[in-house]
Write a protein that holds these residues in place. Sequence first.
Motif, PDB file in Angstrom:
ATOM      1  N   LYS A 283       0.833  -1.207   0.000  1.00 49.26           N
ATOM      2  CA  LYS A 283       0.000   0.000   0.000  1.00 49.26           C
ATOM      3  C   LYS A 283       0.862   1.249   0.000  1.00 49.26           C
ATOM      4  O   LYS A 283       0.516   2.250  -0.629  1.00 49.26           O
TER       5      LYS A 283
ATOM      6  N   SER B 206       2.420   1.655  -3.510  1.00 46.39           N
ATOM      7  CA  SER B 206       1.486   2.074  -4.561  1.00 46.39           C
ATOM      8  C   SER B 206       0.926   3.474  -4.301  1.00 46.39           C
ATOM      9  O   SER B 206       0.404   4.105  -5.216  1.00 46.39           O
ATOM     10  N   GLY B 207       1.059   3.968  -3.068  1.00 40.65           N
ATOM     11  CA  GLY B 207       0.620   5.345  -2.791  1.00 40.65           C
ATOM     12  C   GLY B 207      -0.618   5.467  -1.930  1.00 40.65           C
ATOM     13  O   GLY B 207      -1.077   6.568  -1.653  1.00 40.65           O
ATOM     14  N   ILE B 208      -1.175   4.340  -1.470  1.00 43.63           N
ATOM     15  CA  ILE B 208      -2.387   4.421  -0.641  1.00 43.63           C
ATOM     16  C   ILE B 208      -2.040   4.864   0.778  1.00 43.63           C
ATOM     17  O   ILE B 208      -2.783   5.606   1.397  1.00 43.63           O
ATOM     18  N   LEU B 209      -0.911   4.400   1.271  1.00 43.82           N
ATOM     19  CA  LEU B 209      -0.532   4.744   2.644  1.00 43.82           C
ATOM     20  C   LEU B 209       0.684   5.662   2.680  1.00 43.82           C
ATOM     21  O   LEU B 209       1.552   5.610   1.805  1.00 43.82           O
ATOM     22  N   HIS B 210       0.705   6.466   3.730  1.00 42.21           N
ATOM     23  CA  HIS B 210       1.796   7.407   3.960  1.00 42.21           C
ATOM     24  C   HIS B 210       2.603   6.844   5.130  1.00 42.21           C
ATOM     25  O   HIS B 210       2.058   6.675   6.217  1.00 42.21           O
TER      26      HIS B 210
ATOM     27  N   ARG C 293       0.844  10.657  -5.073  1.00 37.51           N
ATOM     28  CA  ARG C 293      -0.167  10.197  -6.041  1.00 37.51           C
ATOM     29  C   ARG C 293      -0.335  11.147  -7.229  1.00 37.51           C
ATOM     30  O   ARG C 293      -1.440  11.535  -7.595  1.00 37.51           O
TER      31      ARG C 293
ATOM     32  N   LEU D 217      -6.099   5.560  -6.283  1.00 43.59           N
ATOM     33  CA  LEU D 217      -5.039   5.160  -7.210  1.00 43.59           C
ATOM     34  C   LEU D 217      -5.389   5.453  -8.668  1.00 43.59           C
ATOM     35  O   LEU D 217      -4.647   5.099  -9.565  1.00 43.59           O
TER      36      LEU D 217
ATOM     37  N   THR E 116      -4.703   7.863   4.723  1.00 45.99           N
ATOM     38  CA  THR E 116      -3.438   7.320   4.230  1.00 45.99           C
ATOM     39  C   THR E 116      -2.429   7.127   5.359  1.00 45.99           C
ATOM     40  O   THR E 116      -1.351   6.600   5.137  1.00 45.99           O
TER      41      THR E 116
END
Lengths: 322, 250
Positions: A68, A71-75, A91, B89, B246
């Motif tokens: 995640k 891929s950019g979902i989580l920081h 993102r 996404l 996030t």
Amino acid sequence: MTAVEVENLSMSYKAPVRKGGLRAALGSLVKREYKTVQALDQVSFTIAPGQVSGFIGPNGAGKTTTMKILSGILHPTGGDVRVLDSTPWQRRSAFLKRIAFVRGSQPVGGSQELTVMDSLEYQRLLYDVPRPTFRRTLTDLEALLDLEPLLERQLRALSLGERMRVGLAMALIYRPEVLFLDEPTIGLDVSAASQIREFVSEYVEQTGATVLLTSHYMADVASLCPRLILIDHGKVQYDGPLAELSARLSPYKLIRISTQGDPTAFGEVVEKADGQWVLRVPRDEVAATTGRLLQAMEVVDLAVEEPPLEKVIDQAYREGLR
Amino acid sequence: MRTAVLLGFRLRQEVLEWSGAWWFLLTLVVQAVVAPLIGLFVWSAVYPDDPSIARYYVAVILVTLMTESFEQHTFSERIYDGTLSHELLRPQPVVIGVIGMNLAIRAWLTLLGAPIVLLTGIALQVGFDWTAVLRSTPYVMLAAILVFLWTFLLALTAFWTDRVHAVVGFGSQLTFLLGGTAAPIALLPDTWRRVAEVLPFYGMNGLPAEIAAGKGSGSMGYQLIWVVVLVVVVTVVWRIGVRRYTAVGS
């Protein structure tokens, strides 16, 4: 040049906790207590362009969290990540058009009433795929994934295996350079899982895409990933070739022989049935033991095998790496 | 241009998606028209000789159908079940999907609710001045934007609480009380009327209905101000919410 670069990646959550009972419940209204859960702890690795890497570990090890983040979902709470020279959690459109994240548990998002073709058409618009390229890629995907019978079907009416095929088609119609596959064969039968594996293998061969794959099925890992990254308790425990992990964890090999005699003196018997014996022998004694066996006994058939991958990985999960 | 194309495509997708749930949409229509119908019956009984009351409430029913928003059922659920990740996404602003679904549901509600509006109008012998109806168009559009922004803002609380339906329900009650559905705000006591005129709720329902019914000549000033205010607040809350999402994941 790296496609994925992860350096000292850390991720921690604050989870609320309280003791049982009414008093503790009332107390938590005034003062909430939290426990910090360290999901990832100083994880570092790099993946070269075109490399297929298996990312394995027991449940709760941090695999999906890492996926995640990549891929950019989580920081993340710490560390540095670069995927195709971009910071994933920003993102940016240009970045999102170059990656795909496919989850076996949720292979297809979006409107479920639409047909597969409508959904693919939406992907074309979304990812600015020129029509000729779209048609060409669709033809390739139709052949590789046997999509043709599914194109006019509604997403909601697809079986799990069909959903996975469509999920892959939707993710790959824009030809991403980096592919994150999270349990792509989960819940699939043997044939469907094998079809997905073959497809991923062919796609990588054709496009040179970089793939990071998580799976609990060792058949996926063994057939697709020359490199393995093993993560547990949020830390990378092993990063290297699969065979090396097997050798490191299991200092034994298996000698499978067919004989009418009794080979118990040559090694530890693991299995015995109808003249078939499986002996466990230290790796560095395999050649000598085999020679002695052939000299001393009438052997009908003999094979030297690596211990089953499932057992090796299970041992790694249970006992850790030595 | 690309945004318009994507929105158009998404709208088409969502209209198709919701076409399979017409029975559910019918229940939404019923829910939407019940409150204005109660207002209509009560105030028609209070002022039996005033035909503008019936005209006003028929307009309120239509405005309500055209501006209903259900982001607590659509967008908030995406936060709860984690499918918001799919949207994050995609190389497009997430709000395009939310607006697409909002417009599709409104289109269906208006279509399915039109017979109710027509029957009510015929039964009560309500006549409209079509120039007033035409004049109300920009007011209705601003009302639609306001209702969306208000509901979306409240739906964003799903980032922090799993009780989003209670939050949005509270917001809807405010709209019902102060927006001109419970009572035309001209009939409220002076102080309440002045407060109601300034708040955003009147612009969501009562004002466009009054213009369409040929009753008022209110200005769009407050509507425009509230649109700007809500856009700013929604943007800020969205950013904080996504940062939280996030940070902790789905």
